[in-house]
Design a protein around this motif. Structure first.
Motif, PDB file in Angstrom:
ATOM      1  N   LYS A  35       0.849  -1.193   0.000  1.00 34.14           N
ATOM      2  CA  LYS A  35       0.000   0.000   0.000  1.00 34.14           C
ATOM      3  C   LYS A  35       0.886   1.245   0.000  1.00 34.14           C
ATOM      4  CE  LYS A  35      -3.738   1.811   2.634  1.00 34.14           C
ATOM      5  NZ  LYS A  35      -4.992   1.997   2.745  1.00 34.14           N
ATOM      6  N   ILE A  36       0.584   2.207  -0.882  1.00 35.17           N
ATOM      7  CA  ILE A  36       1.331   3.470  -0.915  1.00 35.17           C
ATOM      8  C   ILE A  36       0.716   4.383   0.141  1.00 35.17           C
ATOM      9  CG2 ILE A  36       1.979   5.460  -2.337  1.00 35.17           C
ATOM     10  CD1 ILE A  36       1.545   3.455  -4.802  1.00 35.17           C
ATOM     11  N   VAL A  37       1.466   4.622   1.246  1.00 33.45           N
ATOM     12  CA  VAL A  37       0.916   5.395   2.371  1.00 33.45           C
ATOM     13  C   VAL A  37       1.491   6.808   2.444  1.00 33.45           C
ATOM     14  CG1 VAL A  37       0.279   3.366   3.727  1.00 33.45           C
ATOM     15  CG2 VAL A  37       2.566   4.370   4.014  1.00 33.45           C
ATOM     16  N   ALA A  38       2.446   7.134   1.532  1.00 31.92           N
ATOM     17  CA  ALA A  38       2.980   8.497   1.383  1.00 31.92           C
ATOM     18  C   ALA A  38       3.643   8.550   0.027  1.00 31.92           C
ATOM     19  CB  ALA A  38       4.000   8.817   2.479  1.00 31.92           C
ATOM     20  N   ALA A  39       3.587   9.719  -0.653  1.00 33.04           N
ATOM     21  CA  ALA A  39       4.225   9.854  -1.958  1.00 33.04           C
ATOM     22  C   ALA A  39       4.370  11.310  -2.344  1.00 33.04           C
ATOM     23  CB  ALA A  39       3.414   9.121  -3.035  1.00 33.04           C
ATOM     24  N   LYS A  40       5.470  11.643  -3.016  1.00 34.26           N
ATOM     25  CA  LYS A  40       5.613  12.982  -3.617  1.00 34.26           C
ATOM     26  C   LYS A  40       6.707  12.967  -4.671  1.00 34.26           C
ATOM     27  CE  LYS A  40       8.202  14.527   0.454  1.00 34.26           C
ATOM     28  NZ  LYS A  40       8.079  15.326   1.691  1.00 34.26           N
ATOM     29  N   MET A  41       6.646  13.977  -5.575  1.00 34.60           N
ATOM     30  CA  MET A  41       7.693  14.174  -6.569  1.00 34.60           C
ATOM     31  C   MET A  41       8.645  15.240  -6.046  1.00 34.60           C
ATOM     32  SD  MET A  41       7.400  15.114 -10.623  1.00 34.60           S
ATOM     33  CE  MET A  41       6.987  13.472 -11.198  1.00 34.60           C
ATOM     34  N   VAL A  42       9.947  14.952  -6.124  1.00 31.54           N
ATOM     35  CA  VAL A  42      10.957  15.922  -5.672  1.00 31.54           C
ATOM     36  C   VAL A  42      12.127  15.930  -6.650  1.00 31.54           C
ATOM     37  CG1 VAL A  42      10.361  15.623  -3.223  1.00 31.54           C
ATOM     38  CG2 VAL A  42      12.195  14.256  -4.200  1.00 31.54           C
ATOM     39  N   HIS A  43      12.885  17.016  -6.657  1.00 30.63           N
ATOM     40  CA  HIS A  43      14.137  17.079  -7.416  1.00 30.63           C
ATOM     41  C   HIS A  43      15.247  17.253  -6.388  1.00 30.63           C
ATOM     42  CE1 HIS A  43      16.115  18.365 -11.439  1.00 30.63           C
ATOM     43  NE2 HIS A  43      16.992  17.789 -10.631  1.00 30.63           N
ATOM     44  N   LEU A  44      16.074  16.225  -6.211  1.00 30.43           N
ATOM     45  CA  LEU A  44      17.097  16.217  -5.166  1.00 30.43           C
ATOM     46  C   LEU A  44      18.184  17.252  -5.428  1.00 30.43           C
ATOM     47  CD1 LEU A  44      17.846  12.421  -4.593  1.00 30.43           C
ATOM     48  CD2 LEU A  44      16.678  13.992  -3.041  1.00 30.43           C
ATOM     49  N   SER A  45      18.680  17.854  -4.357  1.00 31.32           N
ATOM     50  CA  SER A  45      19.931  18.613  -4.403  1.00 31.32           C
ATOM     51  C   SER A  45      21.085  17.626  -4.252  1.00 31.32           C
ATOM     52  CB  SER A  45      19.972  19.621  -3.254  1.00 31.32           C
ATOM     53  OG  SER A  45      20.007  18.927  -2.013  1.00 31.32           O
ATOM     54  N   ALA A  46      22.280  18.053  -4.646  1.00 32.83           N
ATOM     55  CA  ALA A  46      23.463  17.187  -4.473  1.00 32.83           C
ATOM     56  C   ALA A  46      23.695  16.892  -2.996  1.00 32.83           C
ATOM     57  CB  ALA A  46      24.688  17.850  -5.101  1.00 32.83           C
ATOM     58  N   ASP A  47      23.463  17.857  -2.130  1.00 36.15           N
ATOM     59  CA  ASP A  47      23.649  17.640  -0.689  1.00 36.15           C
ATOM     60  C   ASP A  47      22.715  16.553  -0.166  1.00 36.15           C
ATOM     61  OD1 ASP A  47      25.644  19.439  -0.413  1.00 36.15           O
ATOM     62  OD2 ASP A  47      24.488  20.936   0.713  1.00 36.15           O
ATOM     63  N   LYS A  48      21.454  16.612  -0.573  1.00 39.92           N
ATOM     64  CA  LYS A  48      20.475  15.642  -0.074  1.00 39.92           C
ATOM     65  C   LYS A  48      20.739  14.255  -0.665  1.00 39.92           C
ATOM     66  CE  LYS A  48      15.676  15.322   1.242  1.00 39.92           C
ATOM     67  NZ  LYS A  48      14.658  16.109   1.924  1.00 39.92           N
ATOM     68  N   ALA A  49      21.114  14.205  -1.956  1.00 41.84           N
ATOM     69  CA  ALA A  49      21.458  12.909  -2.559  1.00 41.84           C
ATOM     70  C   ALA A  49      22.665  12.302  -1.848  1.00 41.84           C
ATOM     71  CB  ALA A  49      21.728  13.083  -4.052  1.00 41.84           C
ATOM     72  N   GLY A  50      23.650  13.134  -1.517  1.00 34.98           N
ATOM     73  CA  GLY A  50      24.837  12.659  -0.806  1.00 34.98           C
ATOM     74  C   GLY A  50      24.514  12.158   0.589  1.00 34.98           C
ATOM     75  N   GLU A  51      23.602  12.843   1.276  1.00 32.74           N
ATOM     76  CA  GLU A  51      23.157  12.393   2.602  1.00 32.74           C
ATOM     77  C   GLU A  51      22.442  11.042   2.483  1.00 32.74           C
ATOM     78  OE1 GLU A  51      20.069  14.840   4.317  1.00 32.74           O
ATOM     79  OE2 GLU A  51      19.914  13.551   6.099  1.00 32.74           O
ATOM     80  N   PHE A  52      21.570  10.945   1.492  1.00 36.49           N
ATOM     81  CA  PHE A  52      20.792   9.718   1.313  1.00 36.49           C
ATOM     82  C   PHE A  52      21.715   8.525   1.051  1.00 36.49           C
ATOM     83  CE2 PHE A  52      18.432   6.712  -1.339  1.00 36.49           C
ATOM     84  CZ  PHE A  52      17.387   6.438  -0.477  1.00 36.49           C
ATOM     85  N   TYR A  53      22.737   8.721   0.185  1.00 39.86           N
ATOM     86  CA  TYR A  53      23.650   7.643  -0.192  1.00 39.86           C
ATOM     87  C   TYR A  53      24.975   7.721   0.577  1.00 39.86           C
ATOM     88  CZ  TYR A  53      20.837   5.783  -4.082  1.00 39.86           C
ATOM     89  OH  TYR A  53      19.873   5.172  -4.844  1.00 39.86           O
TER      90      TYR A  53
END
Ligand code: ATP
Ligand code: MG
Length: 137
Positions: A31-49
């Motif tokens: 079940k999809i219980v949250a969703a959104k479209m975003v365009h990552l910044s390099a800082d946020k992509a780096g934090e995520f990975y």
């Protein structure tokens, strides 16, 4: 009941297959219980990975993940983490089993259509990067 974090990556958004991928989740009972479209910044992509910061492909990975919009979602269901990993298939689409999302919608390990958390602990961390409690239903 378990939650996992999922991304439809820029290659799949660009191929116009968001709906087809969401349909795979729903048909599998997630079940999809949250969703959104975003365009990552390099800082946020780096934090995520962050766990991949020392890998040779890190800069390419951040470049790819910031190359266009992505869909981020929280999936809920019995064994959601493992079930989503099964639906995704192997990291390298060339090695992904027939009928998996990566086999059907991706060609390259560097642009492999989807992300899915690899453990419940990762899921909690990743969900927290993108969603506040009041955005999850
Ligand atoms: P994800 O974390 O995106 O769900 P995964 O858990 O299957 O994928 P990881 O080992 O966590 O794989 O790698 C994270 C991402 O880094 C992969 O999805 C892929 O896009 C990229 N990646 C992994 N290995 C390579 C590689 N050898 N060359 C280029 N990119 C790679
Ligand atoms: Mg991973």
């Amino acid at each position: 009941i378990e939650q996992t974090f999922s991304i439809v990556k820029p290659d799949a958004v660009g191929k116009n297959v968001i709906g087809e991928i969401y349909s795979r989740f729903e048909k599998a009972g997630l079940k999809i219980v949250a969703a959104k479209m975003v365009h990552l910044s390099a800082d946020k992509a780096g934090e995520f990975y962050a766990e991949h910061r020392e890998r040779p492909f890190f800069n390419d990975l951040v470049g790819f993940m910031t190359s266009g919009p992505i869909m981020v979602q929280v999936l809920e269901g019995e064994n959601a983490v493992a079930l989503n990993r099964d639906l995704m298939g192997a990291t390298n689409p060339k090695e992904a089993a027939a009928g998996t999302i990566r086999a059907d919608f991706a060609e390259e390990v560097s642009a492999n259509a989807v992300h899915g958390s690899d453990s419940p602990e990762s899921a909690r961390r990743e969900i927290g990067i993108f969603f506040s409690a009041d955005e999850i239903f």
